[in-house]
Write a protein that holds these residues in place. Structure first.
Motif, PDB file in Angstrom:
ATOM      1  N   THR A  35      -2.578  -8.511  -5.678  1.00 32.12           N
ATOM      2  CA  THR A  35      -1.494  -8.481  -6.074  1.00 32.12           C
ATOM      3  C   THR A  35      -0.551  -7.283  -6.426  1.00 32.12           C
ATOM      4  O   THR A  35       0.537  -6.854  -6.406  1.00 32.12           O
ATOM      5  N   LEU A  36      -2.023  -6.250  -6.901  1.00 38.00           N
ATOM      6  CA  LEU A  36      -1.376  -4.651  -6.846  1.00 38.00           C
ATOM      7  C   LEU A  36      -0.896  -4.855  -5.209  1.00 38.00           C
ATOM      8  O   LEU A  36       0.166  -3.655  -5.362  1.00 38.00           O
ATOM      9  N   ARG A  37      -1.648  -5.306  -4.209  1.00 34.72           N
ATOM     10  CA  ARG A  37      -0.763  -4.609  -3.270  1.00 34.72           C
ATOM     11  C   ARG A  37       1.119  -5.340  -2.720  1.00 34.72           C
ATOM     12  O   ARG A  37       1.076  -4.166  -2.845  1.00 34.72           O
ATOM     13  N   ARG A  38       1.460  -6.096  -3.748  1.00 35.91           N
ATOM     14  CA  ARG A  38       2.395  -7.004  -4.054  1.00 35.91           C
ATOM     15  C   ARG A  38       3.348  -5.610  -4.804  1.00 35.91           C
ATOM     16  O   ARG A  38       4.311  -5.864  -4.854  1.00 35.91           O
ATOM     17  N   GLN A  39       3.317  -5.299  -6.172  1.00 36.07           N
ATOM     18  CA  GLN A  39       3.416  -4.752  -7.209  1.00 36.07           C
ATOM     19  C   GLN A  39       3.843  -3.362  -6.783  1.00 36.07           C
ATOM     20  O   GLN A  39       4.534  -2.808  -6.555  1.00 36.07           O
ATOM     21  N   SER A  40       2.440  -2.619  -5.653  1.00 33.26           N
ATOM     22  CA  SER A  40       2.349  -1.697  -5.611  1.00 33.26           C
ATOM     23  C   SER A  40       2.774  -1.352  -3.708  1.00 33.26           C
ATOM     24  O   SER A  40       3.064   0.139  -3.502  1.00 33.26           O
ATOM     25  N   GLY A  41       2.598  -2.395  -2.745  1.00 31.44           N
ATOM     26  CA  GLY A  41       2.703  -1.806  -1.782  1.00 31.44           C
ATOM     27  C   GLY A  41       2.254  -1.566  -1.016  1.00 31.44           C
ATOM     28  O   GLY A  41       1.141  -1.483  -1.763  1.00 31.44           O
ATOM     29  N   GLY A  42       2.245  -0.654   0.742  1.00 31.27           N
ATOM     30  CA  GLY A  42       1.214  -0.885   1.132  1.00 31.27           C
ATOM     31  C   GLY A  42       1.211  -1.480   2.521  1.00 31.27           C
ATOM     32  O   GLY A  42       0.959  -2.534   2.198  1.00 31.27           O
ATOM     33  N   THR A  43      -0.203  -0.484   2.696  1.00 31.23           N
ATOM     34  CA  THR A  43       0.083  -1.414   4.226  1.00 31.23           C
ATOM     35  C   THR A  43      -1.877  -2.346   4.335  1.00 31.23           C
ATOM     36  O   THR A  43      -2.245  -2.721   5.513  1.00 31.23           O
ATOM     37  N   GLY A  44      -2.722  -1.428   3.885  1.00 28.77           N
ATOM     38  CA  GLY A  44      -3.833  -1.248   4.414  1.00 28.77           C
ATOM     39  C   GLY A  44      -4.483  -0.592   4.935  1.00 28.77           C
ATOM     40  O   GLY A  44      -5.998  -0.509   5.595  1.00 28.77           O
ATOM     41  N   LEU A  45      -3.694   0.178   5.750  1.00 31.39           N
ATOM     42  CA  LEU A  45      -4.386   1.260   6.757  1.00 31.39           C
ATOM     43  C   LEU A  45      -4.556   2.665   6.393  1.00 31.39           C
ATOM     44  O   LEU A  45      -5.521   2.985   6.743  1.00 31.39           O
ATOM     45  N   GLY A  46      -4.994   3.149   5.462  1.00 36.10           N
ATOM     46  CA  GLY A  46      -4.726   4.598   4.402  1.00 36.10           C
ATOM     47  C   GLY A  46      -5.976   4.738   4.697  1.00 36.10           C
ATOM     48  O   GLY A  46      -7.281   5.718   5.096  1.00 36.10           O
ATOM     49  N   LEU A  47      -7.098   3.703   3.887  1.00 30.23           N
ATOM     50  CA  LEU A  47      -8.648   3.991   3.797  1.00 30.23           C
ATOM     51  C   LEU A  47      -8.670   4.095   5.863  1.00 30.23           C
ATOM     52  O   LEU A  47      -9.837   4.684   5.938  1.00 30.23           O
ATOM     53  N   ALA A  48      -8.800   3.039   6.282  1.00 29.51           N
ATOM     54  CA  ALA A  48      -8.897   2.968   7.708  1.00 29.51           C
ATOM     55  C   ALA A  48      -8.741   4.839   8.481  1.00 29.51           C
ATOM     56  O   ALA A  48      -9.625   4.958   9.355  1.00 29.51           O
ATOM     57  N   ILE A  49      -7.362   4.721   8.521  1.00 35.58           N
ATOM     58  CA  ILE A  49      -7.079   6.282   8.884  1.00 35.58           C
ATOM     59  C   ILE A  49      -7.601   6.936   8.593  1.00 35.58           C
ATOM     60  O   ILE A  49      -8.475   7.674   9.491  1.00 35.58           O
ATOM     61  N   SER A  50      -7.621   7.627   7.420  1.00 31.28           N
ATOM     62  CA  SER A  50      -8.171   8.540   6.247  1.00 31.28           C
ATOM     63  C   SER A  50      -9.795   8.376   7.198  1.00 31.28           C
ATOM     64  O   SER A  50     -10.622   9.500   7.666  1.00 31.28           O
ATOM     65  N   LYS A  51     -10.981   7.301   6.677  1.00 31.83           N
ATOM     66  CA  LYS A  51     -12.307   7.221   7.671  1.00 31.83           C
ATOM     67  C   LYS A  51     -12.084   8.213   8.921  1.00 31.83           C
ATOM     68  O   LYS A  51     -13.022   8.660   9.155  1.00 31.83           O
ATOM     69  N   GLY A  52     -11.106   7.380  10.061  1.00 31.02           N
ATOM     70  CA  GLY A  52     -11.077   7.436  11.364  1.00 31.02           C
ATOM     71  C   GLY A  52     -11.084   9.473  11.256  1.00 31.02           C
ATOM     72  O   GLY A  52     -11.590   9.870  12.438  1.00 31.02           O
ATOM     73  N   ILE A  53      -9.810   9.671  10.648  1.00 30.86           N
ATOM     74  CA  ILE A  53      -9.658  11.454  10.449  1.00 30.86           C
ATOM     75  C   ILE A  53     -10.922  12.338  10.581  1.00 30.86           C
ATOM     76  O   ILE A  53     -11.223  12.917  11.047  1.00 30.86           O
ATOM     77  N   VAL A  54     -11.463  11.742   9.286  1.00 28.19           N
ATOM     78  CA  VAL A  54     -13.125  12.448   8.933  1.00 28.19           C
ATOM     79  C   VAL A  54     -13.661  12.207   9.339  1.00 28.19           C
ATOM     80  O   VAL A  54     -14.705  13.265  10.049  1.00 28.19           O
ATOM     81  N   GLU A  55     -14.383  11.442  10.245  1.00 28.12           N
ATOM     82  CA  GLU A  55     -15.208  11.112  10.742  1.00 28.12           C
ATOM     83  C   GLU A  55     -14.877  11.865  12.899  1.00 28.12           C
ATOM     84  O   GLU A  55     -15.557  12.325  13.165  1.00 28.12           O
ATOM     85  N   ALA A  56     -13.644  12.196  13.173  1.00 25.69           N
ATOM     86  CA  ALA A  56     -13.086  12.554  14.195  1.00 25.69           C
ATOM     87  C   ALA A  56     -13.007  14.356  13.641  1.00 25.69           C
ATOM     88  O   ALA A  56     -13.533  15.229  14.696  1.00 25.69           O
ATOM     89  N   HIS A  57     -13.494  14.687  12.798  1.00 23.88           N
ATOM     90  CA  HIS A  57     -14.007  16.109  12.775  1.00 23.88           C
ATOM     91  C   HIS A  57     -15.677  16.771  12.687  1.00 23.88           C
ATOM     92  O   HIS A  57     -15.653  17.145  12.351  1.00 23.88           O
ATOM     93  N   GLY A  58     -15.941  15.013  12.536  1.00 31.17           N
ATOM     94  CA  GLY A  58     -17.391  15.378  12.952  1.00 31.17           C
ATOM     95  C   GLY A  58     -17.791  14.716  11.074  1.00 31.17           C
ATOM     96  O   GLY A  58     -19.503  15.090  10.980  1.00 31.17           O
TER      97      GLY A  58
END
Length: 358
Positions: A302-325
């Motif tokens: 419901t919030l996704r429909r209201q606020s938008g978003g792709t559901g990729l932000g956290l996955a990308i963020s975690k990948g970036i952090v882990e790529a930094h070790g």
């Protein structure tokens, strides 16, 4: 029986009343007389022990022959089975070689397909983003009146066009980032940056949106005794992580009473720089906490429909952090809020975007 008195004695066989008798004799000289000692017994009795030993020897010999035969049979069967097993193993080995060649061929084909997919994704991303640039630019010029005054209704429609184009551009960028992380193609430029800068930039960027919703937005940096807290990282990518976390927090805190606090400190355990984004929002249900870092996953549709978003932000963020070790994790109490953490180690060893080292 004259022979009984002559010579040195001996033995002979006689028949008495139809019975075979064994006679053993030996002459004996007593003074001037010559006597003979005779032992007469049925032949069967005389040789009973010999016959018994003979039978026992025959039985033992038969048992030995039987055991040897059985042993040889078992050995033959074992050797036969081993030969069959060797043949089967050789056949299996040949099959494995063929399968291995097939797998190598398939792997080569998959690599070619993967390369083609990467090239196609890069091309599509470029081709999709290219027409969005003028759309976003011209709608901004139309909305602010540069290209002529519009009626309120026209401005509203132009604003919808602009926002939709920006959302599509962000989606394309997120998809490209996910693909880069999966293929270990995302590039990082490491420099030493004060941790305070990330927090101040994110706070400044989201302050107008937070103020419009009357959401409290603050930050705190625990600088060390030896000077300003710094972190060696790719500033653009770590800023992206921080912005993602604050953007999510704003979506899930209540208006007017919402509070978001961003902080940075040096972790006492390993000296890594630890960032945190704490909110008093709706929290994450326990049954959904294991799914939170999956691609395209949204806690509340419901919030996704209201606020938008792709559901990729956290996955990308975690990948970036882990790529930094580093690592990313969270603590959440349903109905009481969530805190997302991520840490960047001192002198990070760059990985491949999936928590593995190159």
């Amino acid at each position: 029986m004259e022979d009984a008195f002559a010579g040195d004695g001996g033995a002979s066989m006689v028949t008495v009343d139809g019975t075979s008798m064994h006679v053993t004799y030996s002459p004996v000289d007593l003074q001037s007389n010559r006597w003979a000692v005779l032992l007469i017994q049925p032949t069967e009795d005389a040789f009973s022990e010999a016959y018994a030993n003979q039978r026992q020897a025959v039985i033992v010999a038969a048992l030995v022959i039987a055991v040897m035969g059985i042993t040889e049979y078992i050995l033959f069967r074992a050797m036969h089975r081993n030969m069959q097993l060797a043949d089967k193993l050789e056949a299996v080995n040949e099959d494995l070689k063929v399968a291995n060649r097939d797998l190598d061929q398939k792997a080569g084909e998959l690599q070619k397909v993967d390369a083609a997919k990467e090239e196609f994704a890069a091309m599509i991303t470029h081709e999709l983003k290219t027409p969005l640039v003028p759309i976003i630019g011209f709608t901004e010029l139309m909305a602010d009146g540069t290209l002529g005054e519009l009626t309120p209704l026209q401005k509203e429609k132009v604003r919808v066009m602009h926002d939709s184009a920006v959302s599509l551009s962000n989606l394309i960028t997120d998809l490209l980032d996910v693909r880069k992380l999966e293929l270990s193609k995302m590039k990082f430029d490491l420099v030493e940056v004060p941790a305070r800068e990330f927090l101040e930039r994110s706070i400044d960027a989201f302050r107008p949106l937070a103020d419009s919703k009357k959401i409290s937005l603050s930050y705190d940096v625990q600088d060390g005794h030896d000077g300003e807290l710094g972190v060696k990282c790719d500033p653009k990518r770590i800023q992206q992580v921080m912005n993602n976390l604050i953007s999510n927090a704003i979506k899930f805190v209540p208006e007017k009473t919402g509070m978001i606090q961003v902080s940075a400190r040096k972790a006492p355990s390993d000296g890594a720089v630890e960032f945190a984004v704490r909110d008093n929002g709706i929290g994450i249900p326990k049954e959904k906490q294991n799914e939170i870092f999956k691609k395209f996953y949204q806690v509340d549709t419901t919030l996704r429909r209201q606020s938008g978003g792709t559901g990729l932000g956290l996955a990308i963020s975690k990948g970036i952090v882990e790529a930094h070790g580093g690592r990313m994790w969270f603590e959440s109490t349903p109905g009481a809020g969530t805190t997302f953490y991520f840490s960047i180690p001192s002198g990070p060893t760059m990985g491949n975007g999936r928590g593995e080292k190159n």
